[in-house]
Design a protein around this motif. Structure first.
Motif, PDB file in Angstrom:
ATOM      1  N   LEU A  68       0.816  -1.209   0.000  1.00 60.74           N
ATOM      2  CA  LEU A  68       0.000   0.000   0.000  1.00 60.74           C
ATOM      3  C   LEU A  68       0.854   1.264   0.000  1.00 60.74           C
ATOM      4  O   LEU A  68       0.359   2.346  -0.285  1.00 60.74           O
ATOM      5  N   GLY A  69       2.109   1.130   0.368  1.00 59.66           N
ATOM      6  CA  GLY A  69       2.984   2.300   0.431  1.00 59.66           C
ATOM      7  C   GLY A  69       2.558   3.246   1.538  1.00 59.66           C
ATOM      8  O   GLY A  69       2.187   2.827   2.633  1.00 59.66           O
ATOM      9  N   GLU A  70       2.595   4.502   1.256  1.00 57.05           N
ATOM     10  CA  GLU A  70       2.274   5.525   2.264  1.00 57.05           C
ATOM     11  C   GLU A  70       0.836   5.433   2.750  1.00 57.05           C
ATOM     12  O   GLU A  70       0.508   5.893   3.830  1.00 57.05           O
ATOM     13  N   GLU A  71      -0.040   4.824   1.940  1.00 55.52           N
ATOM     14  CA  GLU A  71      -1.433   4.698   2.348  1.00 55.52           C
ATOM     15  C   GLU A  71      -1.577   3.812   3.579  1.00 55.52           C
ATOM     16  O   GLU A  71      -2.595   3.830   4.239  1.00 55.52           O
ATOM     17  N   ALA A  72      -0.562   2.995   3.856  1.00 56.46           N
ATOM     18  CA  ALA A  72      -0.606   2.144   5.039  1.00 56.46           C
ATOM     19  C   ALA A  72      -0.120   2.885   6.283  1.00 56.46           C
ATOM     20  O   ALA A  72       0.049   2.298   7.326  1.00 56.46           O
ATOM     21  N   ASN A  73       0.105   4.180   6.172  1.00 59.29           N
ATOM     22  CA  ASN A  73       0.481   4.992   7.324  1.00 59.29           C
ATOM     23  C   ASN A  73      -0.785   5.232   8.142  1.00 59.29           C
ATOM     24  O   ASN A  73      -1.568   6.123   7.848  1.00 59.29           O
ATOM     25  N   PHE A  74      -0.975   4.417   9.152  1.00 62.29           N
ATOM     26  CA  PHE A  74      -2.217   4.470   9.911  1.00 62.29           C
ATOM     27  C   PHE A  74      -2.318   5.689  10.802  1.00 62.29           C
ATOM     28  O   PHE A  74      -3.352   5.935  11.393  1.00 62.29           O
ATOM     29  N   GLU A  83     -11.747   3.114   8.730  1.00 66.48           N
ATOM     30  CA  GLU A  83     -10.676   3.124   7.727  1.00 66.48           C
ATOM     31  C   GLU A  83      -9.484   2.297   8.198  1.00 66.48           C
ATOM     32  O   GLU A  83      -8.936   1.497   7.452  1.00 66.48           O
ATOM     33  N   HIS A  84      -9.077   2.526   9.428  1.00 69.85           N
ATOM     34  CA  HIS A  84      -7.942   1.823  10.016  1.00 69.85           C
ATOM     35  C   HIS A  84      -8.209   0.319  10.066  1.00 69.85           C
ATOM     36  O   HIS A  84      -7.389  -0.488   9.624  1.00 69.85           O
ATOM     37  N   LEU A  85      -9.369  -0.058  10.572  1.00 67.72           N
ATOM     38  CA  LEU A  85      -9.699  -1.467  10.710  1.00 67.72           C
ATOM     39  C   LEU A  85      -9.871  -2.149   9.359  1.00 67.72           C
ATOM     40  O   LEU A  85      -9.478  -3.303   9.189  1.00 67.72           O
ATOM     41  N   HIS A  86     -10.444  -1.444   8.393  1.00 66.95           N
ATOM     42  CA  HIS A  86     -10.631  -2.050   7.073  1.00 66.95           C
ATOM     43  C   HIS A  86      -9.294  -2.488   6.481  1.00 66.95           C
ATOM     44  O   HIS A  86      -9.166  -3.600   5.966  1.00 66.95           O
ATOM     45  N   SER A 130     -10.018  -6.667  -1.362  1.00 65.64           N
ATOM     46  CA  SER A 130     -11.200  -5.832  -1.575  1.00 65.64           C
ATOM     47  C   SER A 130     -10.933  -4.419  -1.081  1.00 65.64           C
ATOM     48  O   SER A 130     -11.844  -3.721  -0.684  1.00 65.64           O
ATOM     49  N   PHE A 131      -9.676  -3.996  -1.145  1.00 69.07           N
ATOM     50  CA  PHE A 131      -9.353  -2.655  -0.676  1.00 69.07           C
ATOM     51  C   PHE A 131     -10.175  -1.616  -1.424  1.00 69.07           C
ATOM     52  O   PHE A 131     -10.536  -0.601  -0.880  1.00 69.07           O
ATOM     53  N   GLY A 132     -10.474  -1.852  -2.692  1.00 67.85           N
ATOM     54  CA  GLY A 132     -11.247  -0.903  -3.485  1.00 67.85           C
ATOM     55  C   GLY A 132     -12.726  -1.162  -3.469  1.00 67.85           C
ATOM     56  O   GLY A 132     -13.486  -0.432  -4.081  1.00 67.85           O
ATOM     57  N   ARG A 133     -13.174  -2.183  -2.754  1.00 68.04           N
ATOM     58  CA  ARG A 133     -14.590  -2.522  -2.739  1.00 68.04           C
ATOM     59  C   ARG A 133     -15.320  -1.919  -1.555  1.00 68.04           C
ATOM     60  O   ARG A 133     -16.297  -2.462  -1.084  1.00 68.04           O
ATOM     61  N   VAL A 134     -14.823  -0.822  -1.069  1.00 69.53           N
ATOM     62  CA  VAL A 134     -15.532  -0.070  -0.041  1.00 69.53           C
ATOM     63  C   VAL A 134     -16.121   1.139  -0.741  1.00 69.53           C
ATOM     64  O   VAL A 134     -15.859   1.369  -1.913  1.00 69.53           O
ATOM     65  N   SER A 135     -16.906   1.924  -0.053  1.00 69.65           N
ATOM     66  CA  SER A 135     -17.523   3.064  -0.716  1.00 69.65           C
ATOM     67  C   SER A 135     -16.456   3.949  -1.346  1.00 69.65           C
ATOM     68  O   SER A 135     -15.338   4.057  -0.846  1.00 69.65           O
ATOM     69  N   GLY A 136     -16.786   4.553  -2.478  1.00 74.38           N
ATOM     70  CA  GLY A 136     -15.830   5.375  -3.215  1.00 74.38           C
ATOM     71  C   GLY A 136     -15.185   6.446  -2.362  1.00 74.38           C
ATOM     72  O   GLY A 136     -13.983   6.667  -2.434  1.00 74.38           O
ATOM     73  N   ASP A 137     -15.985   7.127  -1.529  1.00 75.24           N
ATOM     74  CA  ASP A 137     -15.435   8.188  -0.686  1.00 75.24           C
ATOM     75  C   ASP A 137     -14.433   7.629   0.318  1.00 75.24           C
ATOM     76  O   ASP A 137     -13.377   8.201   0.535  1.00 75.24           O
ATOM     77  N   PHE A 139     -12.749   4.791   0.023  1.00 78.10           N
ATOM     78  CA  PHE A 139     -11.580   4.327  -0.725  1.00 78.10           C
ATOM     79  C   PHE A 139     -10.655   5.490  -1.045  1.00 78.10           C
ATOM     80  O   PHE A 139      -9.451   5.418  -0.842  1.00 78.10           O
ATOM     81  N   ARG A 140     -11.203   6.590  -1.545  1.00 83.48           N
ATOM     82  CA  ARG A 140     -10.363   7.742  -1.887  1.00 83.48           C
ATOM     83  C   ARG A 140      -9.701   8.318  -0.640  1.00 83.48           C
ATOM     84  O   ARG A 140      -8.553   8.736  -0.669  1.00 83.48           O
TER      85      ARG A 140
END
Length: 153
Positions: A68-74, A83-86, A130-137, A139-140
């Motif tokens: 995930l790179g920087e996106e994994a910066n919790f 978001e964190h738990l997902h 399913s990282f992208g299978r959450v609501s669009g908002d 996910f972004r």
């Protein structure tokens, strides 16, 4: 240690609970000392015992989080938030799936440890998720629309 009163007490405790351990099982036991396995997550080497134990699952999850790179910066999410738990749950789900599929006794079956723990292995697992299978908002918000190329091109 595996003979005499200690061994007898171990066997008695196991048998009293319906087990089938015998003194000869303890006497004939041979310990092994396998080479540990490791991944580096955010500059920290994390070590585990190799399969056929379950320690590889934690290493697989860290590799997926690394993909995930920087996106994994919790730090950007409140601890315990959706978001964190997902992110954590999805990484662990994928890691346990790979553990169930690949991990066996390495004396009997090939376990592709290097491949599973490689950076490419983490990215492929990430892409299955399913990282992208959450609501669009959501996910972004989590991933800042990061694009990860599929390993096959």
């Amino acid at each position: 240690f595996y003979e005499g009163p200690v061994a007898e007490a171990i066997v008695a405790a196991v048998r009293s609970r319906g087990g089938v351990l015998e003194l000869s099982d303890l006497r004939e036991h041979k310990s092994t000392f396998p080479e540990p396995i490791c991944v580096n997550y955010k500059g920290v080497d994390v070590w585990e015992i190799p399969p056929n134990g379950q320690g590889i699952t934690a290493l697989l999850a860290l590799n997926i989080l690394g993909a995930l790179g920087e996106e994994a910066n919790f730090g950007k999410f409140p601890h315990g938030s959706a978001e964190h738990l997902h992110v954590l749950i999805e990484a662990m789900r994928l890691a346990f799936a790979d553990t169930r599929w690949y991990v066996a006794d390495p004396d009997v079956s090939h376990v592709p440890i290097k491949e599973l723990l490689s950076k490419v292995g983490g990215e492929r697992a990430f892409l299955r998720g399913s990282f992208g299978r959450v609501s669009g908002d959501l996910f972004r918000k989590i991933y800042d629309v990061k694009r990860v190329a599929h390993p096959s091109g």
